[in-house]
Design a protein around this motif. Structure first.
Motif, mmCIF file in Angstrom:
data_model
loop_
_atom_site.group_PDB
_atom_site.id
_atom_site.type_symbol
_atom_site.label_atom_id
_atom_site.label_comp_id
_atom_site.label_asym_id
_atom_site.label_seq_id
_atom_site.Cartn_x
_atom_site.Cartn_y
_atom_site.Cartn_z
ATOM 1 N N ASP A 35 -65.509 -58.757 92.806
ATOM 2 C CA ASP A 35 -65.375 -57.896 93.489
ATOM 3 C C ASP A 35 -65.740 -56.330 92.770
ATOM 4 O O ASP A 35 -65.487 -56.095 91.799
ATOM 5 C CB ASP A 35 -64.057 -57.735 94.031
ATOM 6 C CG ASP A 35 -63.685 -56.785 95.058
ATOM 7 O OD1 ASP A 35 -63.665 -55.684 94.831
ATOM 8 O OD2 ASP A 35 -63.357 -57.314 96.115
ATOM 9 N N ARG A 37 -64.324 -53.829 93.134
ATOM 10 C CA ARG A 37 -63.178 -53.002 92.729
ATOM 11 C C ARG A 37 -62.665 -53.169 91.400
ATOM 12 O O ARG A 37 -62.252 -52.449 90.607
ATOM 13 C CB ARG A 37 -62.275 -52.663 93.882
ATOM 14 C CG ARG A 37 -62.825 -52.256 95.091
ATOM 15 C CD ARG A 37 -61.878 -52.547 96.450
ATOM 16 N NE ARG A 37 -61.813 -54.179 96.622
ATOM 17 C CZ ARG A 37 -61.237 -54.679 97.566
ATOM 18 N NH1 ARG A 37 -60.421 -53.846 98.353
ATOM 19 N NH2 ARG A 37 -61.222 -56.034 97.690
ATOM 20 N N ASP A 38 -62.103 -54.497 91.339
ATOM 21 C CA ASP A 38 -61.464 -54.993 90.112
ATOM 22 C C ASP A 38 -62.556 -55.711 89.304
ATOM 23 O O ASP A 38 -61.969 -56.117 88.009
ATOM 24 C CB ASP A 38 -60.075 -55.528 90.344
ATOM 25 C CG ASP A 38 -60.414 -56.994 91.122
ATOM 26 O OD1 ASP A 38 -61.515 -57.281 91.315
ATOM 27 O OD2 ASP A 38 -59.597 -57.652 91.502
ATOM 28 N N VAL A 142 -51.938 -53.133 96.873
ATOM 29 C CA VAL A 142 -53.071 -53.927 97.473
ATOM 30 C C VAL A 142 -52.628 -54.865 98.498
ATOM 31 O O VAL A 142 -51.488 -55.136 98.552
ATOM 32 C CB VAL A 142 -53.780 -54.775 96.299
ATOM 33 C CG1 VAL A 142 -54.475 -53.728 95.201
ATOM 34 C CG2 VAL A 142 -52.763 -55.547 95.386
ATOM 35 N N TYR A 336 -69.031 -55.967 97.872
ATOM 36 C CA TYR A 336 -68.550 -54.425 98.126
ATOM 37 C C TYR A 336 -68.226 -54.334 99.844
ATOM 38 O O TYR A 336 -69.162 -54.741 100.496
ATOM 39 C CB TYR A 336 -69.649 -53.381 97.686
ATOM 40 C CG TYR A 336 -69.091 -52.111 97.805
ATOM 41 C CD1 TYR A 336 -67.995 -51.635 97.624
ATOM 42 C CD2 TYR A 336 -70.174 -51.133 98.706
ATOM 43 C CE1 TYR A 336 -67.442 -50.141 97.849
ATOM 44 C CE2 TYR A 336 -69.893 -49.733 98.832
ATOM 45 C CZ TYR A 336 -68.460 -49.327 98.325
ATOM 46 O OH TYR A 336 -68.081 -48.306 98.646
ATOM 47 N N TYR A 352 -64.992 -47.879 92.582
ATOM 48 C CA TYR A 352 -63.747 -48.010 91.755
ATOM 49 C C TYR A 352 -63.142 -46.906 92.282
ATOM 50 O O TYR A 352 -61.841 -46.819 92.422
ATOM 51 C CB TYR A 352 -64.021 -48.110 90.208
ATOM 52 C CG TYR A 352 -62.966 -47.981 89.556
ATOM 53 C CD1 TYR A 352 -62.288 -48.920 89.189
ATOM 54 C CD2 TYR A 352 -62.425 -46.669 88.704
ATOM 55 C CE1 TYR A 352 -60.773 -48.926 88.430
ATOM 56 C CE2 TYR A 352 -61.361 -46.545 88.069
ATOM 57 C CZ TYR A 352 -60.747 -47.782 87.740
ATOM 58 O OH TYR A 352 -59.415 -47.632 87.232
ATOM 59 N N HIS A 355 -61.233 -47.157 95.340
ATOM 60 C CA HIS A 355 -60.174 -47.983 95.283
ATOM 61 C C HIS A 355 -58.814 -47.575 94.707
ATOM 62 O O HIS A 355 -57.688 -47.627 94.996
ATOM 63 C CB HIS A 355 -60.663 -49.297 94.546
ATOM 64 C CG HIS A 355 -59.714 -50.369 94.226
ATOM 65 N ND1 HIS A 355 -58.996 -50.877 94.962
ATOM 66 C CD2 HIS A 355 -59.139 -51.009 92.938
ATOM 67 C CE1 HIS A 355 -58.011 -51.911 94.393
ATOM 68 N NE2 HIS A 355 -58.173 -51.779 93.060
ATOM 69 N N GLN A 356 -58.978 -46.659 93.544
ATOM 70 C CA GLN A 356 -58.112 -46.031 92.834
ATOM 71 C C GLN A 356 -57.404 -44.920 93.803
ATOM 72 O O GLN A 356 -55.982 -44.860 93.712
ATOM 73 C CB GLN A 356 -58.585 -45.441 91.479
ATOM 74 C CG GLN A 356 -58.698 -46.345 90.413
ATOM 75 C CD GLN A 356 -57.524 -47.355 90.304
ATOM 76 O OE1 GLN A 356 -56.643 -46.678 89.769
ATOM 77 N NE2 GLN A 356 -57.979 -48.425 90.464
ATOM 78 N N GLU A 358 -56.995 -45.127 96.976
ATOM 79 C CA GLU A 358 -56.293 -46.245 97.759
ATOM 80 C C GLU A 358 -55.087 -46.702 97.249
ATOM 81 O O GLU A 358 -53.827 -46.680 97.571
ATOM 82 C CB GLU A 358 -57.205 -47.232 98.200
ATOM 83 C CG GLU A 358 -56.680 -47.872 99.459
ATOM 84 C CD GLU A 358 -57.842 -48.776 99.964
ATOM 85 O OE1 GLU A 358 -57.394 -50.100 100.419
ATOM 86 O OE2 GLU A 358 -58.946 -48.738 100.414
#
Length: 808
Positions: A35, A37-38, A142, A336, A352, A355-356, A358
């Motif tokens: 992913d 994001r992580d 999350v 993504y 990233y 995502h952070q 969020e």
């Protein structure tokens, strides 16, 4: 009631296409790709979450790996235990992961490709940095979804408080997609995130001022800034990763190469074996020993070299031909927005950061809700304490807890939550100090609520929180860069002189094709005598050469063998050589014709060849230097019934003389033979009568005194001056060389060019060899049949004649 079967008549292509499409979608989204994001694949995410959920964290004791694997399989990942354990082990291997996410006690494999111990033997826990991936997961930061059997919930992504996709990289293969994202230095990636947050339009060039390039856990030297830049701009690019090596001097003029870092993902044991194979297969003569001296203090591979060998040259060869240097191809594909996407550096950083934002927003909402709820309770408690006697009286007058709550709500306008808190109060909380504590807590809650409201309403404050937390992670976990980055990819050039130690040897080739090289020590011990050879054989070539030289061995089939001296078998002088056919494949009727040694192929010279059918051709010497020499190479394109009878080196010679079996001789200028490539047939050199064929060729240099010695099948020999033959044109019949006899005419076996002192050997059909000294013959004209050297009746017909070659 009978059950009826239902059949669906569907095209196979549709069924296969549909099923494979579903399968592909699954392995792309939920198995093989990380992913954005992580930076985690589902199995990795489930392992980390399971360990966190069970309290197997960095601040607690290690726990059996089998317990975690069973937990992951039972709750989140219904696949094989080996695949889960392998994924878990990889997260603990510091030569594969830049910042390990799992700490493991016990054997977790090695750089040599050794398997880890079984999961029942090893123990594991989350590392300190992996807790940063999971931090705040309990604050609804999350999304969670039901697990495979709806018995529990699992996260779709981790909060990931540092950019794990770039820091630890990823590799994987799915249907139609593959990914290769290299690891990077944590502090550089965080600096790039901060730069991108400050400037959403930051270019790759600007970002590369802080994120220099990949940083592999195994270190090494990365070459090719252009490849890194291209990868960051497009998602694809190529770099070179080479080992860190130093050359150390030893006693006695020797040197050794010491390797302390190797390329990422290279198996150390396999690499060492391949290096040693080059030594064992004699592809690289300069290495005497390869040792792995690695221990718990670090990696150390020692390549000990022979005396007077250029270490830098050996190192260059190893860079080019082994995994001491490898190419790494970026292929930055990640999931993504639930789609496989080719990521650029900017899209990775943006994914990233997004995502952070969020995560921090959701965390702030969670904390704000909790703070607001507590504020409401505190206000209720403070109100209750201010009218404590009335509250106590109301509660005492109530029938039960529910009635007490209802009476409080009705009488004093408390909420349900406040009433619950009041009736649940313990008696000691009714002291005077409690109101002070409540007022203090109220002030703190107001401050917290203000801060959280500010984060939720101000983008700038939100960014500042992210920046502050990233700065703390940078301070806590940053490590010095391990890989060195060089701008240009160094072009490796290798010469044979570098690879092969210089050694003087004696090289011999016999007519029957036995070849060998002999050390000067073995040659001196035998004093050059008692050379091992079959009785029917004779020495075609003997020369004092160097192992860095080459010999060209020409054969009757119109081929040549490119034979480096160092690759010849090293055999004692008194032992029989190795047959050429065991070194290189030869045809059944192919035999050795001539041998020429060369130090290099730079000379302005050419190779001239002549066939039995009278064809002549000439090719430049430089064309004979070839790179691939695992088989014979064509030097003259012959017809099926033709054979090559001569191969000569042309340096200063200007003319060629060809003799035929029926005693015709033709002499012409070499200017009439054009230079052509190797695989050509050449031009007609002599116009042959029916039944005639060419038997010999002699190169003529008018500045050197040379005579022609003619040998016939009846055992006659004669010597003629080369002036007996006038230079004419090519493709002529030529002039007669013997007096014609009506009965039993002489047939020419050979015409040999000689300067006077040579010895010629005549071989007869009965296997007898008769020597002939050239000086013993007198010069005669073309019409003489010469003197009989062999008694045809007793010794047999002459079938071959050759000159004993002087040593090179």
């Amino acid at each position: 009631m009978t059950q009826t079967e239902r059949f669906q008549d569907l095209p196979l292509e549709e069924v296969i296409g549909d099923r494979f499409g579903r399968y592909s979608k699954y392995i792309i989204q939920d198995r093989a790709l990380p992913d954005a994001r992580d930076g985690l694949k589902p199995v990795q995410r489930r392992i980390l979450y399971a360990m966190y959920h069970e309290g197997n964290t960095n601040d607690k004791a290690f726990r059996k790996s089998a317990k975690t694997v069973g937990n992951v399989i039972g709750n989140y990942h219904p696949h094989g235990d080996s695949s889960v354990y392998e994924a878990m082990v990889r997260l603990s291997q510091d030569w594969k992961i830049r910042h390990m996410l799992v700490e493991m006690h016990g054997n977790n494999g090695s750089m040599d490709g050794d398997s880890p111990a079984a999961m029942r033997y090893t123990e594991a826990r989350l590392s300190a940095i992996s807790s940063e991936l999971l931090r705040d997961i309990d604050k609804r930061t999350v999304d969670f979804i039901p697990n495979f059997d709806d018995s529990d919930m699992e996260p779709t992504v981790l909060p990931a408080r540092f950019p794990n996709l770039l820091v630890n990289g990823s590799t994987g293969i799915s249907a139609g997609y593959a990914t290769d994202i290299p690891p990077h230095a944590l502090h550089e990636v965080l600096d790039a995130v901060l730069m991108r947050m400050d400037n959403s339009q930051a270019t790759v060039a600007e970002l590369m001022s802080v994120i220099k390039g990949p940083d592999f856990p195994t270190g090494g030297i990365i070459q090719g800034l252009d490849g890194i830049r291209k990868a960051y701009e497009t998602g694809k690019g190529k770099i070179i990763v080479r080992s860190k090596a130093e050359i150390e001097p030893l006693k006695g003029g020797k040197e050794q190469i010491v390797i302390t870092e190797i390329p990422f993902e290279v198996n150390k044991a396999t690499m060492i074996k391949k290096i040693d194979d080059h030594r064992f297969d004699r592809k690289l003569e300069g290495i005497s020993e390869v040792r792995d001296e690695s221990d718990r203090t670090g990696l150390r591979i020692v390549i000990e070299l022979k005396k007077d060998v250029q270490a830098q040259g050996i190192l260059s060869y190893l860079y080019k031909n082994t995994d001491l240097q490898v190419s790494y191809n970026f292929n930055m594909v990640a999931i993504y927005k639930r789609r496989p996407t080719m990521m650029t550096l900017q899209t990775m950083l943006d994914a990233y950061i997004e995502h952070q934002k969020e995560v921090i927003t959701k965390r702030s909402e969670f904390d704000l809700q909790r703070a607001s709820d507590r504020m409401h309770i505190v206000e209720g408690l403070m109100k209750a304490l201010s009218i404590l006697d009335k509250v106590i009286k109301t509660i005492r007058a109530s029938k039960d807890k529910r009635d007490a709550k209802n009476n409080l709500i009705a009488s004093y306008d408390f909420s349900e939550a406040q009433a619950e808190a009041i009736v649940s109060l313990q008696l000691y909380r009714l002291t005077n100090t409690d109101i002070t504590d409540l007022k203090k807590e109220e002030a703190e809650l107001k401050k917290t609520i203000a801060e959280l409201t500010g984060i939720l309403t101000s983008t700038t404050k939100l960014k500042n929180v992210i920046k502050k937390e990233l700065a703390n992670i940078r301070k806590q976990f940053a490590e010095p860069r391990r890989s060195v980055i060089e701008d240009k990819i160094e072009e490796i050039t290798i010469t044979r002189e570098i690879m092969i130690p210089s050694e003087e040897v004696v090289v011999t080739v016999t007519k029957e094709g036995y070849v060998k090289r002999t050390s000067t020590r073995s040659y001196a011990a035998s004093n050059g005598k008692d050379f091992a050879m079959k009785e029917t054989d004779h020495l075609l070539f003997e020369g004092n050469l160097n192992t860095q030289h080459t010999v060209l061995i020409f054969t009757t089939a119109g081929n040549f063998v490119f034979q480096p001296i160092n690759e010849l078998p090293d055999i004692k002088w008194k032992d029989l050589g190795q047959h050429l056919s065991s070194i290189i494949q030869l045809d059944a009727n192919e035999s050795v014709l001539t041998v020429y040694p060369f130090e290099n192929f730079d000379a302005d010279a050419s190779i001239l060849t002549v066939s039995k059918m009278g064809q002549v051709k000439r090719s430049a010497l430089k064309d004979y230097q070839i790179q691939r020499y695992s088989r014979t190479v064509k030097t003259m394109n012959l017809k099926s019934e033709d054979v090559m009878i001569y191969a000569g080196l042309v340096t200063k010679e200007t003319e060629l003389f060809i003799a035929t079996n029926q005693a015709y001789g033709v002499r012409f200028s070499l200017d009439e033979v054009p230079l052509t490539g190797l695989r050509t047939s050449g031009v007609k050199g002599v116009n042959l009568k029916d039944g005639d064929n060419a038997v010999s060729a002699v190169l003529i240099d008018s500045t050197v005194k040379q005579e022609l010695v003619l040998i016939t099948h009846r055992g006659a020999a004669k010597k003629m001056k080369q002036q007996e033959f006038e230079s004419g044109g090519r493709a002529k019949r030529g002039v007669i060389m013997l007096r014609e006899l009506k009965s039993n005419p002489h047939r020419v076996v050979a015409v040999i060019g000689a300067t006077g002192k040579e010895e010629i050997v005549l071989e007869t059909s009965k296997g007898i060899r008769i020597p002939l000294t050239v000086n013993s013959l007198k010069n005669v004209d073309r019409y003489s049949n010469g003197s009989f050297i062999v008694d045809e009746a007793t010794d047999g017909k002459v079938i071959n004649a050759y000159r004993l070659e002087a040593k090179e």
